[in-house]
Scaffold this active site. Structure first.
Site, mmCIF file in Angstrom:
data_model
loop_
_atom_site.group_PDB
_atom_site.id
_atom_site.type_symbol
_atom_site.label_atom_id
_atom_site.label_comp_id
_atom_site.label_asym_id
_atom_site.label_seq_id
_atom_site.Cartn_x
_atom_site.Cartn_y
_atom_site.Cartn_z
ATOM 1 N N ASP A 151 14.768 7.522 1.114
ATOM 2 C CA ASP A 151 13.401 7.660 0.615
ATOM 3 C C ASP A 151 12.458 6.872 1.518
ATOM 4 O O ASP A 151 12.677 5.679 1.764
ATOM 5 C CB ASP A 151 13.282 7.079 -0.812
ATOM 6 C CG ASP A 151 13.934 7.959 -1.853
ATOM 7 O OD1 ASP A 151 14.103 9.170 -1.598
ATOM 8 O OD2 ASP A 151 14.279 7.440 -2.933
ATOM 9 N N ASP A 167 21.160 5.429 -2.309
ATOM 10 C CA ASP A 167 20.284 5.889 -1.232
ATOM 11 C C ASP A 167 19.771 4.660 -0.481
ATOM 12 O O ASP A 167 20.167 3.539 -0.796
ATOM 13 C CB ASP A 167 19.118 6.718 -1.796
ATOM 14 C CG ASP A 167 18.141 5.874 -2.610
ATOM 15 O OD1 ASP A 167 18.380 4.664 -2.802
ATOM 16 O OD2 ASP A 167 17.120 6.432 -3.048
ATOM 17 N N ASP A 169 16.018 2.966 0.700
ATOM 18 C CA ASP A 169 14.582 3.088 0.446
ATOM 19 C C ASP A 169 13.780 2.258 1.447
ATOM 20 O O ASP A 169 14.129 1.109 1.721
ATOM 21 C CB ASP A 169 14.256 2.578 -0.966
ATOM 22 C CG ASP A 169 15.102 3.248 -2.041
ATOM 23 O OD1 ASP A 169 14.809 4.396 -2.377
ATOM 24 O OD2 ASP A 169 16.059 2.610 -2.534
#
Ligand code: CTP
Ligand code: MN
Ligand code: MN
Ligand code: MN
Length: 381
Positions: free
Chosen positions: A305, A204, A206
Site C-alpha cells: 500500500d 502487506d 505500507d
C-alpha cells in the site's frame, strides 16, 4: 497471621490509546480465542460485536502476567459478558466450545478462504456463500465475472496469503525509495503499518510518501507507478486520486473512517533475495526466469500500500497509517468522547475552540489530545 495467597489484581485504563501495548503478550491463548471471534464477527458483517471482542483482547494483551482466575479480572474495562464467558471456559476447560466450533464451521472456513482473495470483502464472500460457493475451485467453476483486483488476487492467492517477512519489507522499501527518488528528488518515504510497530511479519507492506515543500507531492503517484512498471516491479496496481479538498469534510461533516489521500493498492513482484543481484542485470534476469520454469520461480507476489500525503497533514497521516486498527479507532473515540475533538488521518478539529489544531509530529497530536505519547512499538493493541 495467615499469609494470603498472592492474587495479582490488574488495573488498566479503558482506552487502548492510554495504554502501552507491546508485542509481548502473556495471554496469547485468551487473546487468540477472542481475536478469532472478532474476526468471525467482522467477516459476518457484525462490526459492533467485532470491536467488542477486539477491545476485550486488547485489555488482556497489556496484563503483566497470565490470567489464572476470573477474580483477577474484576474491575477491568471492556470485558463484556460474552468475552468473560469465553475466558472462563478457557480457564476452566482449557478451551472454549464457541471458539472451537467457529473454527470448524463451514461458514467460517469459507469466509476465510474467499476473503483471502485480494479484492474480496465480507459482503462479496457472503453473497457467494449463499450461492453455494465455498472454495476457490467452486468460484472458478461458477463463471462469476471477477474485477481486475479479484483476478489478480486469485492468480497470486498463495503468495498473498503467505506472510511478508521484515527482510522482504526492507527490500520493498529500497525499491519504493528508489522509485520515489527517481521521480521526485527530496521526497520522503516512511514505512508505516505493522512493520513500523516492530512486527516481524505482516500481510502487506505500507508506505507513506511526502515532500517537505507543500504542493510538490501533487501528481506524484502516477509517476512512481510508471517508474515501477517500467522496471517490471508491479503485478497489479490501482491508484485512487486525492479527494480531500472536494470532499468538504470538516466540522459539519464528520470524516468517514476511510481517508482521502492519493493512494495505490498494489501487488509487487519481489525477486527472491538470492535473485536480487540478477534483477540488476537484465541478461541474468532472463536466465533466472527461464531456469524457474524447471525449478521454482524466482519471485513472489507481495501486497503493498502506497499513500501520498501533503506535508502539512503528514503527522496525521503517519499516526493514522501506523495502526493498529484498534489503536486508531480508540484514538478517534477518545478525541470525540473525552475531548470534543474530531481526529482523522488529515487533521484534528477542536469543536469547542471551533478550529483546526496544527501538528508537525505525532507527539504534537498526542499532546493536543491530552494523552501521554505512545511510540509505535507500543501501539500494538
Ligand atoms: N488504513 C487506513 N485505511 C485503509 C486501510 C488501512 O487508514 N483503507 C490504516 C489502518 O488503520 C492501519 C494501517 O493503515 O492503521 C495499516 O493497515 P493494515 O496494513 O491493514 O494493517 P497492519 O497494522 O499493517 O497489519 P498487517 O501486518 O496485517 O498488514
Ligand atoms: Mn500492513
Ligand atoms: Mn491487516
Ligand atoms: Mn495495508
Amino acid at each position: 497471621l495467615v499469609n494470603k495467597p498472592e492474587v495479582v489484581v490488574f488495573s488498566v485504563p479503558s482506552y487502548a490509546c492510554q495504554r502501552r501495548t507491546t508485542l509481548e503478550n502473556q495471554n496469547t491463548t485468551l487473546t487468540d480465542a477472542l481475536s478469532l471471534l472478532a474476526e468471525n464477527a467482522e467477516l459476518s458483517n457484525e462490526d459492533g460485536r467485532g470491536v467488542a471482542f477486539r477491545r476485550a483482547a486488547a485489555v488482556l494483551k497489556v496484563l503483566p502476567s497470565a490470567v489464572q482466575s476470573m477474580s483477577q479480572l474484576t474491575g477491568l474495562p471492556c470485558l463484556g459478558e460474552h468475552s468473560l464467558r469465553v475466558i472462563k471456559d478457557i480457564l476452566e476447560n482449557g478451551a472454549s466450545n464457541e471458539v472451537e466450533s467457529t473454527k470448524k464451521s463451514e461458514k467460517y472456513k469459507a469466509l476465510k478462504v474467499l476473503t483471502g482473495i485480494f479484492g474480496v470483502g465480507a459482503k462479496t464472500a457472503a453473497r457467494w456463500i449463499r450461492e453455494g460457493i465455498h472454495n476457490l475451485c467452486q468460484l472458478r467453476e461458477s463463471g462469476h465475472t471477477l474485477n481486475r483486483a479479484q483476478q489478480a488476487g486469485l492468480e497470486h492467492y498463495d503468495d498473498i496469503n503467505q506472510s511478508v517477512t521484515k527482510t522482504e519489507a526492507e527490500v520493498i522499501q529500497e525499491m519504493v525509495e528508489k522509485a520515489v527518488a527517481s521521480v521526485l528528488p527530496g521526497a520522503q518515504v516512511v514505512l508505516t503499518g505493522g512493520f513500523r510497530r516492530g512486527k516481524m511479519s505482516g500481510h502487506d507492506v505500507d508506505f507513506l510518501i511526502t515532500h517537505p515543500e507543500e504542493g510538490r507531492e501533487v501528481g506524484l503517484m502516477p509517476k512512481v507507478v510508471s517508474w515501477l512498471e517500467a522496471q517490471d516491479f508491479l503485478l497489479y496496481q490501482k491508484t485512487t486520486r486525492n479527494s480531500y479538498l472536494e470532499s468538504k469534510e470538516g466540522p459539519g461533516r464528520p470524516p468517514s473512517n476511510m481517508d482521502r489521500f492519493e493512494r495505490c493498492l498494489s501487488i509487487f513482484k519481489l525477486h527472491s533475495v538470492e535473485n536480487q543481484a540478477a534483477v540488476q542485470d537484465v541478461t541474468k534476469r532472463v536466465e533466472g526466469e527461464q531456469r524457474s520454469d524447471e525449478q521454482t520461480r524466482p519471485w513472489r507476489a507481495v501486497r503493498v500500500d502506497l499513500v501520498v500525503s501533503p506535508f502539512s497533514q503528514f503527522a496525521f497521516a503517519l499516526l493514522g497509517w501506523t495502526g493498529s486498527k484498534l489503536f486508531e479507532r480508540e484514538l478517534r473515540r477518545w478525541a470525540g468522547y473525552e475531548k470534543a475533538m474530531c481526529l482523522s488521518s488529515h487533521a484534528l478539529y477542536d469543536n469547542k475552540q471551533r478550529k483546526y489544531l496544527r501538528a508537525s509530529s505525532e507527539e504534537d497530536i498526542f499532546a493536543h489530545l491530552g494523552l501521554e505519547y505512545i511510540p509505535p512499538s507500543e501501539r500494538n493493541a
